[in-house]
Design an enzyme around this catalytic site. Structure first.
Site, PDB file in Angstrom:
ATOM      1  N   GLU A 275      -2.394  11.925   2.869  1.00 26.63           N
ATOM      2  CA  GLU A 275      -3.090  11.395   4.046  1.00 26.63           C
ATOM      3  C   GLU A 275      -2.820  12.275   5.254  1.00 26.63           C
ATOM      4  O   GLU A 275      -1.724  12.792   5.437  1.00 26.63           O
ATOM      5  CB  GLU A 275      -2.647   9.963   4.337  1.00 26.63           C
ATOM      6  CG  GLU A 275      -3.489   9.289   5.417  1.00 26.63           C
ATOM      7  CD  GLU A 275      -3.121   7.839   5.635  1.00 26.63           C
ATOM      8  OE1 GLU A 275      -4.018   7.052   6.004  1.00 26.63           O
ATOM      9  OE2 GLU A 275      -1.936   7.491   5.436  1.00 26.63           O
TER      10      GLU A 275
ATOM     11  N   GLU B 182       0.866  -1.186   0.000  1.00 25.53           N
ATOM     12  CA  GLU B 182       0.000   0.000   0.000  1.00 25.53           C
ATOM     13  C   GLU B 182       0.897   1.228   0.000  1.00 25.53           C
ATOM     14  O   GLU B 182       1.905   1.277   0.702  1.00 25.53           O
ATOM     15  CB  GLU B 182      -0.884   0.013   1.247  1.00 25.53           C
ATOM     16  CG  GLU B 182      -1.687   1.289   1.442  1.00 25.53           C
ATOM     17  CD  GLU B 182      -2.446   1.335   2.756  1.00 25.53           C
ATOM     18  OE1 GLU B 182      -2.651   2.449   3.286  1.00 25.53           O
ATOM     19  OE2 GLU B 182      -2.832   0.265   3.265  1.00 25.53           O
TER      20      GLU B 182
END
Length: 332
Positions: A142, A137
């Site tokens: 974020e 990932e």
């Protein structure tokens, strides 16, 4: 020892520029209405345990949560409803690309990102083959709550570590954990905080009308993330305007230092052992495993995170994405 360190650092710098030997061509482009094709609106329960109700494309469009205005693509959370305590959560959006890429350059022109207390937005990629965390990932954008600095992070299966800091340069961001293994340190992953990149996240990012995020994913050079604020004089022309199908693009030192640099050195983290073809994901959840867990230190008030989400719809007026364009380039 100094000589040895300098030699290894030079090797790493060479690896960063190796992908200049691979020319990348435009593979996919999404602008405006094009976002309604090639993506899945996911409706399953949030795997990060957020106080969120992901809705279908039909529901998103009927509720005006996904739409196009003046050529810009919007994805937003519901900001008018009180959420019943028995409901799954506040309506929001999670979309995944149907295509996946083994090696690519991803270029996002984003003008506004979700911001505010309880929010946890992300633009990221993960293995299509899976199951997670197999295939890795990559979190490109974020953050949570009132954060003002972006964080890029890798999450992998065991035996993927970043080399010591002197091998991780050049990068302008601040290195965080170096072990990418999801089973270590509560799945913190290995990341970099964009400490020296200008307004890279949250309210300052939005006040500056956003900017450009670029992620390179390549077996030869590893994984790098660049960020240019909207008003930066250093935005490369091919990043700002894109290139046509007949024109090539490649990442090198000409783009300057990446904000986050994750070298895939075989003795630390072998690319082919930990990464494969990745889909892209945009999502916006609330509270959950990160935003909820740090709620007490977020500066967001005395109520609980879940109560805040349930009872303060107007607090989510800034909880939306505005995307001008998204392009993916692949080698041929």
């Amino acid at each position: 020892m100094r000589t040895g360190h300098a030699f290894l650092a030079t090797l790493h710098l060479l690896s960063l520029t190796q992908c200049a030997s691979a020319w990348f061509y435009l593979d996919k482009e999404w602008i405006g209405e094009a976002f309604f094709d090639g993506w899945d609106w996911e409706t399953e329960n949030d795997p990060t345990h957020g106080r969120v109700n992901y809705v279908s494309q039909a529901d998103a469009m009927s509720k005006n949560l996904s739409y196009v205005e003046d050529g810009q693509f919007f994805m937003r959370a519901d900001d008018v409803s009180i959420v019943d305590t028995t409901a799954r959560g506040r309506d929001s959006i999670r979309i995944s690309s149907r295509d996946a890429w083994e090696e690519a350059i991803f270029v996002l022109d984003v003008e506004h990102m979700p911001a505010g207390c309880s929010t946890w937005p992300a633009w990221w990629t993960l293995s299509r083959k899976g199951p997670w965390p197999n295939g890795g990932e990559i979190d490109i954008i974020e953050g949570v709550n009132l954060n003002v600095e972006n964080q890029a992070t890798l999450h992998t299966t065991p035996e993927c570590q970043m080399p010591p800091d002197y091998l991780r340069q050049p990068q302008s961001g601040t290195s965080l954990n170096t072990d990418c293994d999801t089973s270590v340190d509560n799945n913190a992953g290995c990341g970099a905080r964009f400490s020296n990149s200008g307004p890279s996240y949250g309210k300052p990012f939005n006040e500056n009308h956003g900017g450009y995020y670029t992620m390179v994913k390549s077996p030869s050079s590893g994984i790098q993330v660049w960020f240019w604020p909207r008003d930066s004089p250093d935005i490369p022309t091919e990043i700002r305007h894109g290139v046509s199908n007949e024109t090539t693009i490649y990442p090198t030192w000409q783009w300057g230092e990446p904000a986050a640099n994750f070298p895939m050195l075989k003795d630390y983290c072998d690319y082919h052992d930990h990464f494969n073809a990745h889909r892209m994901v945009f999502d916006l959840t609330f509270c959950g495993d990160w935003a909820g867990n740090v709620w007490s230190t977020s500066g967001c008030g005395p109520t609980t995170c879940v109560d805040f989400v349930n009872n303060n719809p107007s607090a989510f007026s800034e909880a939306y994405w505005t995307i001008n364009s998204l392009r993916v380039y692949t080698p041929k």
